[in-house]
Write an enzyme that holds these catalytic residues in place. Structure first.
Site, PDB file in Angstrom:
ATOM      1  N   CYS A  63       1.896  34.423  55.334  1.00 57.35           N
ATOM      2  CA  CYS A  63       2.899  35.415  54.980  1.00 57.35           C
ATOM      3  C   CYS A  63       2.928  35.645  53.458  1.00 57.35           C
ATOM      4  O   CYS A  63       2.059  36.319  52.929  1.00 57.35           O
ATOM      5  CB  CYS A  63       4.265  35.014  55.528  1.00 57.35           C
ATOM      6  SG  CYS A  63       5.469  36.375  55.525  1.00 57.35           S
ATOM      7  N   HIS A 116       3.635  33.209  60.699  1.00 51.62           N
ATOM      8  CA  HIS A 116       4.037  31.845  60.337  1.00 51.62           C
ATOM      9  C   HIS A 116       3.670  30.847  61.434  1.00 51.62           C
ATOM     10  O   HIS A 116       4.522  30.504  62.271  1.00 51.62           O
ATOM     11  CB  HIS A 116       5.551  31.777  60.119  1.00 51.62           C
ATOM     12  CG  HIS A 116       6.060  32.498  58.923  1.00 51.62           C
ATOM     13  ND1 HIS A 116       6.223  31.900  57.699  1.00 51.62           N
ATOM     14  CD2 HIS A 116       6.454  33.782  58.779  1.00 51.62           C
ATOM     15  CE1 HIS A 116       6.708  32.776  56.846  1.00 51.62           C
ATOM     16  NE2 HIS A 116       6.849  33.937  57.471  1.00 51.62           N
ATOM     17  N   GLU A 173       3.455  27.756  61.110  1.00 52.91           N
ATOM     18  CA  GLU A 173       4.204  26.526  60.850  1.00 52.91           C
ATOM     19  C   GLU A 173       5.572  26.529  61.516  1.00 52.91           C
ATOM     20  O   GLU A 173       6.228  25.474  61.595  1.00 52.91           O
ATOM     21  CB  GLU A 173       4.352  26.302  59.335  1.00 52.91           C
ATOM     22  CG  GLU A 173       5.325  27.201  58.617  1.00 52.91           C
ATOM     23  CD  GLU A 173       4.759  28.568  58.240  1.00 52.91           C
ATOM     24  OE1 GLU A 173       5.414  29.282  57.467  1.00 52.91           O
ATOM     25  OE2 GLU A 173       3.653  28.923  58.727  1.00 52.91           O
TER      26      GLU A 173
END
Length: 308
Positions: A138, A281, A283
């Protein structure tokens, strides 16, 4: 006759150090998912880096996945490595890294903090001269682009490394965030990956090589564009690794495809040599497959450098 076998069993694994830029954003989440991915690959994570530093106290909170050799699958080549995970806030910490993740967050804030702390130029050297594996998610993708639209009248500094132009906040404001199940061919299992888009950018287009040689002056950028400073040239080409399908994918009759309408979809994952970028994302998903894939790419790079 037993002695050589004993020596083989006690050989110290090579250590690979992965840093996560910890100036702002979701760096803790990346460290957690790296640890998870390392476990899936049977790689032991050390609980404290050799030499230690000011931020080693955080690493004490990253539990070792195992302290015994029995937990590592000796048939897996990745088990020959020990992984050290560190937060990176200084040039000295960056210099220890074999690979780096630049997390999602506020790209302008990350850039300003890096500039004020003397880390911006070392980051450019790490990515574009030393060619160490670097992944941006991002905001990290924005920072790793060679060109992006300006966020404010003053713009911001880019690190560069990916010969692409990025459009920030492409999908709108934070309230317009969304999730999507994507097919990412570089993941070997072929399964869909749940992606999270939060004020996400997209790659508008692939550029001609912008990473010109040191000393060359890049072409002047338009007023609405910020361009990364030129560094060492690369012969690597930009690879498109993921797209968000076009609107035709949602057509109910299922007889018309995005391809039929010339809509391949928005580019949301790219790689160029040592640099990897995703608009979404990983994560924040709890799914460690992309982190595992990237760890294997780092290990390949370490082998090629002859370090391990």
């Amino acid at each position: 006759m037993v002695q050589p076998q004993q020596q083989a069993m006690t050989t110290t694994p090579a250590t690979i150090t992965i840093g996560v830029l910890a100036l702002q954003g979701a760096f803790v989440e990346h460290i957690s998912l790296l640890r998870q991915a390392a476990g899936d690959l049977h790689i032991q994570v050390s609980d404290r880096p050799s030499g230690g530093d000011h931020y080693a106290s955080h690493e004490e909170r990253i539990d070792s996945l195992s302290s015994s050799s029995s937990s590592a699958d000796v048939t897996c080549p990745d088990s020959d490595y020990t992984l050290t995970l560190i937060e990176v806030r200084t040039p000295a910490e960056l210099a220890r890294c074999d690979g780096l993740i630049i997390p999602g967050g506020e790209s302008t804030s990350i850039s300003l903090i890096a500039e004020r702390t003397g880390l911006l130029e070392p980051l450019r050297e790490f990515v574009k001269v030393q060619r160490r594996p670097t992944w941006g998610t991002c905001a990290g993708l924005i920072l790793l682009a060679e060109s992006a639209n300006k966020s404010k009248a003053s713009g911001q500094e880019l690190i560069g490394g990916l010969d692409v132009r990025v459009q920030r906040n492409y999908f709108g404001r934070q309230v317009e965030s969304f999730e999507a199940e994507l097919s990412l061919p570089f993941l070997e299992d072929g399964g869909l990956f749940r992606t999270v888009f939060i004020r996400a950018p997209v790659v508008e287009r692939v550029l001609p090589s912008a990473s010109t040689s040191m000393g060359e002056v890049p072409l002047a950028a338009p007023d609405d564009t910020v361009v990364a400073p030129a560094k060492q040239a690369t012969k690597a080409r930009v690879e498109i690794l993921g797209r968000l399908p076009g609107r035709a994918k949602a057509i109910k009759d299922r007889t018309t495809t995005a391809e039929d309408l010339g809509e391949e979809g928005d580019i949301v994952a790219v790689r160029q040599g040592n640099v990897f970028g995703t608009a979404f994302h990983p994560e924040l998903t709890g799914d460690g497959r992309i982190h595992g894939w990237w760890l294997r790419e780092v290990m390949k790079a370490v082998r090629e450098r002859g370090k391990a």
